[in-house]
Design a protein around this motif. Sequence first.
Motif, PDB file in Angstrom:
ATOM      1  N   LYS A  48      66.407  90.475  -9.694  1.00 42.33           N
ATOM      2  CA  LYS A  48      65.219  89.634  -9.818  1.00 42.33           C
ATOM      3  C   LYS A  48      64.340  89.955  -8.618  1.00 42.33           C
ATOM      4  CE  LYS A  48      66.389  86.963 -13.337  1.00 42.33           C
ATOM      5  NZ  LYS A  48      65.641  87.009 -14.585  1.00 42.33           N
ATOM      6  N   ALA A  49      63.018  89.935  -8.843  1.00 45.61           N
ATOM      7  CA  ALA A  49      62.087  90.300  -7.781  1.00 45.61           C
ATOM      8  C   ALA A  49      61.194  89.122  -7.414  1.00 45.61           C
ATOM      9  CB  ALA A  49      61.227  91.480  -8.218  1.00 45.61           C
ATOM     10  N   LEU A  50      61.253  88.726  -6.160  1.00 44.72           N
ATOM     11  CA  LEU A  50      60.286  87.771  -5.622  1.00 44.72           C
ATOM     12  C   LEU A  50      59.142  88.631  -5.085  1.00 44.72           C
ATOM     13  CD1 LEU A  50      59.646  84.793  -4.918  1.00 44.72           C
ATOM     14  CD2 LEU A  50      60.587  85.280  -2.648  1.00 44.72           C
TER      15      LEU A  50
ATOM     16  N   THR B  19      71.193  90.479  -7.884  1.00 46.88           N
ATOM     17  CA  THR B  19      70.601  90.690  -6.571  1.00 46.88           C
ATOM     18  C   THR B  19      69.150  90.240  -6.627  1.00 46.88           C
ATOM     19  OG1 THR B  19      72.032  92.615  -6.206  1.00 46.88           O
ATOM     20  CG2 THR B  19      70.103  92.405  -4.775  1.00 46.88           C
ATOM     21  N   ILE B  20      68.742  89.426  -5.673  1.00 46.89           N
ATOM     22  CA  ILE B  20      67.357  88.982  -5.582  1.00 46.89           C
ATOM     23  C   ILE B  20      66.694  89.742  -4.436  1.00 46.89           C
ATOM     24  CG2 ILE B  20      65.781  87.044  -5.236  1.00 46.89           C
ATOM     25  CD1 ILE B  20      67.946  85.217  -6.414  1.00 46.89           C
ATOM     26  N   ILE B  21      65.609  90.437  -4.765  1.00 46.18           N
ATOM     27  CA  ILE B  21      64.903  91.320  -3.837  1.00 46.18           C
ATOM     28  C   ILE B  21      63.521  90.755  -3.549  1.00 46.18           C
ATOM     29  CG2 ILE B  21      63.949  93.656  -3.560  1.00 46.18           C
ATOM     30  CD1 ILE B  21      66.908  93.851  -3.922  1.00 46.18           C
ATOM     31  N   ARG B  22      63.078  90.854  -2.311  1.00 44.02           N
ATOM     32  CA  ARG B  22      61.690  90.499  -1.982  1.00 44.02           C
ATOM     33  C   ARG B  22      60.873  91.778  -1.872  1.00 44.02           C
ATOM     34  NH1 ARG B  22      60.639  87.379   3.416  1.00 44.02           N
ATOM     35  NH2 ARG B  22      60.724  89.465   4.285  1.00 44.02           N
TER      36      ARG B  22
ATOM     37  N   LYS C 263      66.472  78.441 -11.735  1.00 46.03           N
ATOM     38  CA  LYS C 263      67.184  78.184 -10.474  1.00 46.03           C
ATOM     39  C   LYS C 263      67.059  79.370  -9.533  1.00 46.03           C
ATOM     40  CE  LYS C 263      71.753  79.752 -12.022  1.00 46.03           C
ATOM     41  NZ  LYS C 263      73.136  79.323 -12.258  1.00 46.03           N
ATOM     42  N   TRP C 264      66.845  80.588 -10.081  1.00 47.74           N
ATOM     43  CA  TRP C 264      66.719  81.773  -9.235  1.00 47.74           C
ATOM     44  C   TRP C 264      65.401  81.765  -8.476  1.00 47.74           C
ATOM     45  CZ3 TRP C 264      71.349  82.745  -8.688  1.00 47.74           C
ATOM     46  CH2 TRP C 264      72.251  82.819  -9.753  1.00 47.74           C
ATOM     47  N   VAL C 265      64.358  81.156  -9.052  1.00 48.39           N
ATOM     48  CA  VAL C 265      63.084  81.026  -8.336  1.00 48.39           C
ATOM     49  C   VAL C 265      63.298  80.145  -7.113  1.00 48.39           C
ATOM     50  CG1 VAL C 265      60.735  80.083  -8.427  1.00 48.39           C
ATOM     51  CG2 VAL C 265      61.639  81.376 -10.382  1.00 48.39           C
ATOM     52  N   HIS C 266      63.926  78.983  -7.323  1.00 50.53           N
ATOM     53  CA  HIS C 266      64.177  78.068  -6.202  1.00 50.53           C
ATOM     54  C   HIS C 266      65.064  78.719  -5.140  1.00 50.53           C
ATOM     55  CE1 HIS C 266      62.175  74.700  -8.057  1.00 50.53           C
ATOM     56  NE2 HIS C 266      62.868  74.892  -9.177  1.00 50.53           N
ATOM     57  N   SER C 267      66.087  79.422  -5.569  1.00 53.76           N
ATOM     58  CA  SER C 267      66.993  80.082  -4.643  1.00 53.76           C
ATOM     59  C   SER C 267      66.258  81.160  -3.837  1.00 53.76           C
ATOM     60  CB  SER C 267      68.139  80.731  -5.449  1.00 53.76           C
ATOM     61  OG  SER C 267      69.051  81.342  -4.603  1.00 53.76           O
ATOM     62  N   ALA C 268      65.421  81.948  -4.511  1.00 53.99           N
ATOM     63  CA  ALA C 268      64.675  83.011  -3.824  1.00 53.99           C
ATOM     64  C   ALA C 268      63.677  82.428  -2.835  1.00 53.99           C
ATOM     65  CB  ALA C 268      63.948  83.887  -4.844  1.00 53.99           C
TER      66      ALA C 268
END
Length: 157
Positions: free
Chosen positions: A30-32, A107-110, A145-150
């Motif tokens: 997922k990409a922030l 994996t959440i990436i910025r 929930k992944w938005v909040h976590s990121a």
Amino acid sequence: MRIPPFVFQLLYRIRRAYWRIAKPTTYGVKALIIHPVDSDRVLLVQHSYGDRSLWSLPGGGYRPARETPEQAARRECIEELGIEVDSFTLVLEEHPTTSAGKRGHLTIIRLHAISDEISPNGEISQARWVATDLTDLPGEPMVSKWVHSALRAHGPV
């Protein structure tokens, strides 16, 4: 050629059925995506499949033997949104997941966008730049929930 949204909906159903039967291990990213001028704005999307009312981070699956999570995040940004990002990436979080009978690794990436121009493909029904406090989403939005976590992991840019 633009793929119509109903194709993504059909593929989504087929993929979920496969997961229930095969129980594979999957890898997702997922990409922030940070706005190029205003670091207090991020890009959120609604998909044309699954829960279409849910605001989420763009992203998708990848195969670790073929690409890194960072490469996959860049690829997904181009494929789903037609947006270019700069070369600097930061892994914000990694999560083991279970969903629809499969085991996964997310994996959440910025990433930082080079331009605020977006051109969503048929997989995305809506995309918009929003404040990191999410106050400018319309109505009473449902947010992944992944938005909040990121956003918690993001901190100051």
